[in-house]
Design an enzyme around this catalytic site. Structure first.
Site, PDB file in Angstrom:
ATOM      1  N   SER A  40       0.859  -1.190   0.000  1.00  0.00           N
ATOM      2  CA  SER A  40       0.000   0.000   0.000  1.00  0.00           C
ATOM      3  C   SER A  40       0.889   1.231   0.000  1.00  0.00           C
ATOM      4  O   SER A  40       2.055   1.164   0.402  1.00  0.00           O
ATOM      5  CB  SER A  40      -0.858   0.005   1.263  1.00  0.00           C
ATOM      6  N   TYR A  57      -2.370  -0.712  10.414  1.00  0.00           N
ATOM      7  CA  TYR A  57      -2.317  -0.974   8.967  1.00  0.00           C
ATOM      8  C   TYR A  57      -0.961  -0.550   8.396  1.00  0.00           C
ATOM      9  O   TYR A  57      -0.255  -1.349   7.776  1.00  0.00           O
ATOM     10  CB  TYR A  57      -3.454  -0.219   8.283  1.00  0.00           C
TER      11      TYR A  57
HETATM   12  N1  LIG Z   1      -8.644  -0.630  -1.255  1.00  0.00           N
HETATM   13  C1  LIG Z   1      -7.635   0.225  -1.238  1.00  0.00           C
HETATM   14  O1  LIG Z   1      -7.807   1.434  -1.380  1.00  0.00           O
HETATM   15  C2  LIG Z   1      -6.211  -0.299  -1.087  1.00  0.00           C
HETATM   16  C3  LIG Z   1      -5.144   0.594  -1.284  1.00  0.00           C
HETATM   17  C4  LIG Z   1      -3.843   0.119  -1.182  1.00  0.00           C
HETATM   18  C5  LIG Z   1      -3.605  -1.207  -0.879  1.00  0.00           C
HETATM   19  N2  LIG Z   1      -4.667  -2.032  -0.675  1.00  0.00           N
HETATM   20  C6  LIG Z   1      -4.358  -3.428  -0.344  1.00  0.00           C
HETATM   21  O2  LIG Z   1      -4.932  -4.271  -1.334  1.00  0.00           O
HETATM   22  C7  LIG Z   1      -5.282  -5.512  -0.738  1.00  0.00           C
HETATM   23  C8  LIG Z   1      -6.737  -5.808  -1.027  1.00  0.00           C
HETATM   24  O3  LIG Z   1      -7.511  -4.766  -0.434  1.00  0.00           O
HETATM   25  P1  LIG Z   1      -9.018  -4.466  -0.840  1.00  0.00           P
HETATM   26  O4  LIG Z   1      -9.302  -3.086  -0.470  1.00  0.00           O
HETATM   27  O5  LIG Z   1      -9.241  -4.904  -2.224  1.00  0.00           O
HETATM   28  O6  LIG Z   1      -9.778  -5.408   0.197  1.00  0.00           O
HETATM   29  P2  LIG Z   1     -11.278  -5.929   0.249  1.00  0.00           P
HETATM   30  O7  LIG Z   1     -11.696  -5.816   1.667  1.00  0.00           O
HETATM   31  O8  LIG Z   1     -12.128  -5.334  -0.810  1.00  0.00           O
HETATM   32  O9  LIG Z   1     -11.059  -7.494  -0.117  1.00  0.00           O
HETATM   33  C9  LIG Z   1     -10.231  -8.283   0.674  1.00  0.00           C
HETATM   34  C10 LIG Z   1     -10.461  -9.746   0.344  1.00  0.00           C
HETATM   35  O10 LIG Z   1      -9.608 -10.507   1.226  1.00  0.00           O
HETATM   36  C11 LIG Z   1     -10.362 -11.509   1.848  1.00  0.00           C
HETATM   37  N3  LIG Z   1      -9.774 -11.788   3.178  1.00  0.00           N
HETATM   38  C12 LIG Z   1      -9.847 -11.020   4.291  1.00  0.00           C
HETATM   39  N4  LIG Z   1      -9.204 -11.628   5.299  1.00  0.00           N
HETATM   40  C13 LIG Z   1      -8.696 -12.781   4.813  1.00  0.00           C
HETATM   41  C14 LIG Z   1      -7.934 -13.834   5.375  1.00  0.00           C
HETATM   42  N5  LIG Z   1      -7.575 -13.831   6.667  1.00  0.00           N
HETATM   43  N6  LIG Z   1      -7.584 -14.872   4.579  1.00  0.00           N
HETATM   44  C15 LIG Z   1      -7.970 -14.914   3.283  1.00  0.00           C
HETATM   45  N7  LIG Z   1      -8.712 -13.955   2.708  1.00  0.00           N
HETATM   46  C16 LIG Z   1      -9.067 -12.893   3.462  1.00  0.00           C
HETATM   47  C17 LIG Z   1     -11.772 -10.987   1.938  1.00  0.00           C
HETATM   48  O11 LIG Z   1     -12.725 -12.023   2.056  1.00  0.00           O
HETATM   49  C18 LIG Z   1     -11.896 -10.208   0.625  1.00  0.00           C
HETATM   50  O12 LIG Z   1     -12.350 -11.033  -0.426  1.00  0.00           O
HETATM   51  C19 LIG Z   1      -4.959  -5.400   0.736  1.00  0.00           C
HETATM   52  O13 LIG Z   1      -3.708  -5.992   1.015  1.00  0.00           O
HETATM   53  C20 LIG Z   1      -4.922  -3.920   0.961  1.00  0.00           C
HETATM   54  O14 LIG Z   1      -4.120  -3.561   2.052  1.00  0.00           O
HETATM   55  C21 LIG Z   1      -5.964  -1.618  -0.773  1.00  0.00           C
END
Ligand SMILES: NC(=O)c1ccc[n+]([C@@H]2O[C@H](COP(=O)([O-])OP(=O)(O)OC[C@H]3O[C@@H](n4cnc5c(N)ncnc54)[C@H](O)[C@@H]3O)[C@@H](O)[C@H]2O)c1
Length: 425
Positions: free
Chosen positions: A300, A313
């Site tokens: 991130s 986080y």
């Molecule tokens: N959304 C953002 O703005 C953003 C920005 C930068 C980085 N990220 C990173 O991208 C990645 C995905 O984020 P997102 O926003 O798409 O998340 P999200 O919440 O939309 O989706 C996360 C997915 O992970 C699954 N999950 C959660 N805990 C789990 C576990 N213990 N084991 C297996 N699966 C699990 C959930 O069921 C879900 O399908 C993360 O690592 C997040 O830190 C997100």
């Protein structure tokens, strides 16, 4: 008695076949290895690996020589086809726990069909399958080519995406499947992963995706995930550790349980993925020493600079970059590159845009953005923080993934994809 511990043998077989394909275009088309049944036709490669089981357990190094010898013996006995290279499509392996039979082909559907039909006719390697999926048909991408051309770097590869059922993970799964990869969608939400896999298999008219349950913070569950991958496809080329969670909170107020929950998934979860995924990739490397594989952590922008009232986080993400650098130093010996991709906010994704639980609604209700009266105003506030004035998208992240895989001369890096919001210090 029959042999069931396929994670020990299938990656060695897969590596050997990839290696033997040599420098032809087929090197880019690794095989899928499917364990099935206990009877193999006469054309199968036959190897006795019994001696690799020593008093201390299974000795990978000891298994390599008899496997290579068996491959050479098969080649020597195979009918020669003018101008074409052939490979065995079936292997019968003797172990102390009985015989194991493996079926090998370019993709999962073909390998399964072979095993069902008992068809051990040799695989014929050709140079015809070089066109990048969805891109031009020029074969190798020209300098400066678009991400569409770059997508050919994952064609026919076996890949894993954790947290693949929704959000960035779903975007990555869709991108990899559209580029011709076989994608394991691993998620706590198995129903969501299954729904996505079914939709992709219909759209792609092939087995493009397989759903697997996993809790990345539970070691037994992560171990079982890689066993399932070996049992289904024999090995892996790219492991995308994407599953992640957010629980924001002030350092002065946050409950230690919430802090540990975030850390267990975002930080320890990545360690567990690299540990068990790394073991599988290392085994493949024993027989395919020139084949490069990848572990990519979806980090991130909060892994590059602090995040106010979001320490659990940001801390886990910063820490994971330390893990990426350390694992990269160790795993380079096995041809495994380890990199992080650091996206900016995915404003169109469910985390931000969910109409009930999304951060836009939450921030509007909490009055976090001064003066904002609508979700659109909250969104505009976050877009204005980005020099490129928009959120990060799945396509932005896919370009970084293709780069990390294609670039053979880089490891241990954190690649920002933030529209200029975070710049190098
Ligand atoms: N959304 C953002 O703005 C953003 C920005 C930068 C980085 N990220 C990173 O991208 C990645 C995905 O984020 P997102 O926003 O798409 O998340 P999200 O919440 O939309 O989706 C996360 C997915 O992970 C699954 N999950 C959660 N805990 C789990 C576990 N213990 N084991 C297996 N699966 C699990 C959930 O069921 C879900 O399908 C993360 O690592 C997040 O830190 C997100």
């Amino acid at each position: 008695m029959s042999f069931t511990d396929h994670i020990l043998l299938a990656p060695l077989i897969r590596g050997l076949w990839i290696n033997a394909a040599g420098e032809s275009s087929d090197t880019k088309c690794p095989r899928v290895v499917v364990p099935a049944g206990d009877a193999a036709p006469a054309q199968a490669l036959s190897a006795d690996l019994s001696a690799a089981w020593t008093g201390d357990g299974f000795d990978e190094a000891q298994a390599v020589r008899p496997l290579k010898e068996a491959y050479a013996a098969w080649e020597a006995g195979a009918a020669k086809t003018e101008g074409a290279k052939t490979q065995p499509s079936c292997a019968r392996i003797k172990t102390p726990a009985g015989e194991a039979v493996y079926w090998i082909d370019r993709d999962l559907l073909s390998a399964r069909k072979r095993s069902e039909a008992g068809d051990a006719s040799p695989l014929v390697l050709s140079d015809t399958n070089t066109a990048p999926a969805g891109g031009s048909d020029s074969g190798i991408a020209a300098p400066g080519a678009s991400a569409v051309n770059r997508s050919s770097v994952v064609k026919d590869k076996v890949v894993l995406v954790t947290g693949g059922a929704q959000g960035f993970g779903e975007e990555i799964v869709r991108g990899l499947a559209a580029s011709g990869a076989l994608v394991f969608i691993a998620d706590l939400n198995l129903a969501g992963a299954e729904k996505l896999a079914a939709a992709l298999n219909t759209a792609e008219k092939r087995i493009a995706a397989v759903a697997v349950p996993v809790n990345v913070s539970d070691e037994a569950s992560v171990e079982a995930l890689f066993k399932t991958i070996a049992d289904t496809a024999g090995g892996l080329d790219l492991c995308v550790s994407n599953a992640g969670v957010v629980k924001a909170g002030s350092v002065l107020e946050q409950d230690v349980g919430a802090f540990k929950f975030v850390t267990d998934i975002n930080y320890t979860g990545f360690f567990l993925m690299a540990k068990h995924g790394g073991r599988l990739l290392r085994r493949q490397n024993r027989t395919a020493p020139g084949w490069k594989t990848d572990i990519i952590q979806i980090n991130s922008k909060s892994g590059l600079e602090g995040s106010n009232k979001n320490g659990a986080y940001a801390g886990g993400k910063f820490g994971a970059i330390g893990l990426v650098e350390s694992f990269a130093l160790e795993l380079v010996a096995y041809g495994i590159k380890v990199n992080a991709i650091c996206p900016g906010n995915f404003l169109d994704g469910p985390l931000w845009s969910d109409p009930e639980k999304g951060l836009f609604v939450q921030y509007l209700n909490a009055g976090k953005v001064p003066g904002a009266k609508t979700v659109a105003e909250v969104r505009a506030f976050y877009e204005a923080k980005v020099p490129m004035n928009r959120g990060c998208t799945g396509a932005d992240v896919m370009r970084a993934i293709y780069y990390a895989v294609e670039q053979e001369y880089e490891t241990g890096q954190a690649i920002p994809v933030t529209g200029g919001q975070v710049m190098l210090h």
